[in-house]
Design a protein around this motif. Structure first.
Motif, mmCIF file in Angstrom:
data_model
loop_
_atom_site.group_PDB
_atom_site.id
_atom_site.type_symbol
_atom_site.label_atom_id
_atom_site.label_comp_id
_atom_site.label_asym_id
_atom_site.label_seq_id
_atom_site.Cartn_x
_atom_site.Cartn_y
_atom_site.Cartn_z
ATOM 1 N N GLY A 1 0.820 -1.092 -0.146
ATOM 2 C CA GLY A 1 0.131 -0.003 -0.215
ATOM 3 C C GLY A 1 0.754 1.330 -0.111
ATOM 4 N N LYS A 2 2.201 1.173 0.172
ATOM 5 C CA LYS A 2 2.868 2.271 0.353
ATOM 6 C C LYS A 2 2.951 3.020 -1.269
ATOM 7 C CE LYS A 2 7.176 2.466 2.288
ATOM 8 N NZ LYS A 2 8.476 2.422 2.816
ATOM 9 N N ARG A 3 3.050 4.268 -1.346
ATOM 10 C CA ARG A 3 2.997 4.856 -2.654
ATOM 11 C C ARG A 3 4.273 4.448 -3.449
ATOM 12 N NH1 ARG A 3 -0.041 10.507 -1.090
ATOM 13 N NH2 ARG A 3 -1.950 9.465 -0.304
ATOM 14 N N ASP A 4 5.466 4.811 -2.529
ATOM 15 C CA ASP A 4 6.668 4.483 -3.182
ATOM 16 C C ASP A 4 7.562 3.414 -2.065
ATOM 17 O OD1 ASP A 4 9.361 4.364 -3.707
ATOM 18 O OD2 ASP A 4 9.459 6.387 -4.305
ATOM 19 N N PRO A 5 7.963 2.207 -2.502
ATOM 20 C CA PRO A 5 8.562 1.391 -1.515
ATOM 21 C C PRO A 5 9.622 2.130 -0.689
ATOM 22 C CG PRO A 5 8.797 0.441 -3.881
ATOM 23 C CD PRO A 5 8.185 1.927 -4.019
ATOM 24 N N LEU A 6 10.386 3.297 -1.001
ATOM 25 C CA LEU A 6 11.228 3.995 -0.237
ATOM 26 C C LEU A 6 10.675 4.664 0.751
ATOM 27 C CD1 LEU A 6 13.900 4.599 -2.985
ATOM 28 C CD2 LEU A 6 14.100 3.041 -1.230
ATOM 29 N N ASP A 7 9.420 5.339 0.645
ATOM 30 C CA ASP A 7 8.565 6.276 1.590
ATOM 31 C C ASP A 7 8.962 5.805 2.847
ATOM 32 O OD1 ASP A 7 7.619 7.502 -0.587
ATOM 33 O OD2 ASP A 7 5.384 6.785 -0.234
ATOM 34 N N PRO A 8 9.469 6.901 3.834
ATOM 35 C CA PRO A 8 9.721 6.628 5.305
ATOM 36 C C PRO A 8 8.767 6.277 6.000
ATOM 37 C CG PRO A 8 10.529 8.675 4.624
ATOM 38 C CD PRO A 8 9.972 8.148 3.447
ATOM 39 N N LEU A 9 8.801 5.929 6.978
ATOM 40 C CA LEU A 9 7.609 5.659 7.997
ATOM 41 C C LEU A 9 7.846 6.976 9.062
ATOM 42 C CD1 LEU A 9 5.452 4.012 9.454
ATOM 43 C CD2 LEU A 9 7.363 3.034 10.972
ATOM 44 N N LEU A 10 6.825 7.579 9.285
ATOM 45 C CA LEU A 10 6.868 8.860 10.173
ATOM 46 C C LEU A 10 6.279 8.286 11.350
ATOM 47 C CD1 LEU A 10 5.580 11.576 7.501
ATOM 48 C CD2 LEU A 10 8.150 11.304 8.511
ATOM 49 N N TRP A 11 5.284 7.728 11.414
ATOM 50 C CA TRP A 11 4.570 7.236 12.831
ATOM 51 C C TRP A 11 3.892 5.916 12.805
ATOM 52 C CZ3 TRP A 11 4.340 9.217 17.425
ATOM 53 C CH2 TRP A 11 3.426 9.037 18.348
#
Ligand code: 5CA
Ligand code: ZN
Length: 427
Positions: A210-220
């Motif tokens: 479900g991530k838009r980009d596999p590299l998107d970092p987790l914020l919370w």
């Protein structure tokens, strides 16, 4: 948070020539002058601190000694230094180790932080002005993530089925939408393929559905049952992702822009890349560090020394076995920070011999004698450090001085003072 005790830094009685310290900036790949970038006579430094689940090894020590030398060179040049360091006192590896060892994660963290302080004091590393725990920074993380959501640069993602959420959690994690951030990639300069290769190994979750980009970092991370969690206001109970702690701590204690962000090369990507892009999302492209400086990995037996691999030489263990901490410090200084190297007994033996040579010369020095050789040695020391922290070159300068003293030259008290002030080695 409390930090470790400081040591005196002697002032040198000969004028500085005003030459700025130049270091290699990972982002531009070039040597750049650093310090005083705000024009107010201050140098602002942020160095990534430990994750306290195991004791300080020589790789950590190399990193903190390197930035200690930078701080000392700045001070000698007349700059006032503001130094901030975090401690990742809640994160996956800490929780996993506490679980494995059957102890409370807080107890593990505070025990290891205590040991780290002892090691830093023994190595005469100057403490940061602000030593800040990730847990302490949570309220700032929460408001930062709320702002990113409001700006549309972050998005929510439902917790996967089968992961029970904690009471008070919303059941939604939050990620940064990297597609909204044109500066992404500016710190490491890496290709996507290079990024993808290490992301999972370095705390990332490229396979999260479900991530838009596999590299998107987790914020919370929305609270999961059985994990520690904190009040996240509109984000519900949960805890921050790793990188956001360094974005918000640096911004709170150093301001929007500052001189140097430091750490080991293992932090170039994703950690420093993500801390910077998150800061850019929060306050614009000119925010965060003006230069990124990285200590090469110190290895042992053919691999990076790391807590997860378990191939460690611990500072505390060396000290307990009777090794003089000043010899450990000299061993670390004998290698240039940008060169990878391996710890061996031979490196330590040479440092012990060097320390003896220097101490013999220092014992013969009269405190207030300033000789021509003493003076030129100090100028050479300064010049070597200003040139991308050339500590091996600085050690050569002192070796030459000690050799002349051994050959009968009068010993200037200036040199031991400079060795203390600039290299942090007490003779
Ligand atoms: N808490 C995070 C940073 S926010 C962290 O990386 N913690 S750490 O305990 O894993 O590492 C602490 C510091 O030591 C980091 O700056 C890291 O880059 C550096 N470091 C870790 N291993 C080595 C090594 N083998 N050689 C040199 N530096 C190292
Ligand atoms: Zn960090």
């Amino acid at each position: 948070m409390m930090t470790w005790s400081t040591t005196d830094v002697p002032r040198l009685p000969i004028d500085h020539d005003g030459r700025p310290v130049r270091v290699h900036d990972t982002a531009t790949g070039s040597l750049v002058p650093v310090g005083g970038g705000d024009g107010d006579g201050r140098a602002r430094l942020y160095v990534c601190g430990i994750t306290p689940y195991d004791a300080t090894h020589l790789g950590h020590a190399a990193t903190y000694v390197t930035f200690d030398v930078l701080q000392r060179a700045w001070r000698d040049a007349g700059l006032q230094v503001t130094y901030v360091q975090n401690v990742t006192d809640v994160d996956e590896p800490l929780l996993e180790r506490a679980e494995r060892d059957g102890i409370d994660w807080r107890e593990l963290a505070s025990r290891e932080i205590g040991l780290f302080f002892e090691d830093m004091e023994a190595l005469r590393v100057l403490p940061p002005d602000h030593y800040v725990g990730a847990v302490e920074g949570i309220p700032d993380d929460v408001s930062a993530v709320e702002r990113l959501l409001a700006a549309g640069t972050a998005y929510r993602l439902a917790v996967p089925d089968g992961e029970p959420v904690a009471e008070g959690a919303t059941g939604e994690d939050v990620y940064l939408d990297l597609a909204t951030q044109p500066s992404f990639g500016a710190v490491s300069g890496w290709s996507r393929a290079e990024m993808m290769e290490v992301f999972a190994d370095r705390g990332g979750d490229p396979d999260r559905e479900g991530k838009r980009d596999p590299l998107d970092p987790l914020l919370w991370r929305s609270g999961r049952a059985g994990e520690p969690h904190w009040d996240g206001a509109s984000l519900g109970q949960g805890r921050p992702g790793w990188h956001i702690e360094c974005s918000t701590i640096a911004q709170r204690y150093l301001g929007a822009a500052f001189d140097v962000q430091g750490g080991g090369t293992d932090l170039v990507f994703p950690h420093h890349e993500m801390s910077a892009v998150q800061a850019a999302a929060l306050c614009g492209d000119d925010c965060f560090a003006r230069a990124y400086v990285h200590q090469a990995m110190v290895g042992l037996d053919g691999g990076k020394m790391s807590k997860s691999r378990g191939n460690l030489v611990l500072v505390s263990r060396l000290r307990a076995s009777g090794v003089d901490p000043m010899a450990i410090r000299l061993a670390l200084l004998s290698k240039r920070y940008r060169t990878e190297w391996e710890w061996t007994d031979q490196v330590l033996r040479e440092a012990v011999e060097r320390l003896e040579l220097w101490r013999r010369a220092s014992d013969m020095a009269a405190h207030d004698t300033v000789t021509e050789i003493g003076r030129s040695t100090v100028l050479r020391l300064r010049e070597r450090l200003a040139d991308d922290l050339d500590t091996p070159g600085a050690l050569d300068a002192v070796d030459d001085w000690a050799t002349t003293v051994a050959a009968g030259e009068p010993a200037s008290g200036l040199v031991p003072r400079a060795v203390d002030a600039l290299l942090g080695v007490q003779l």
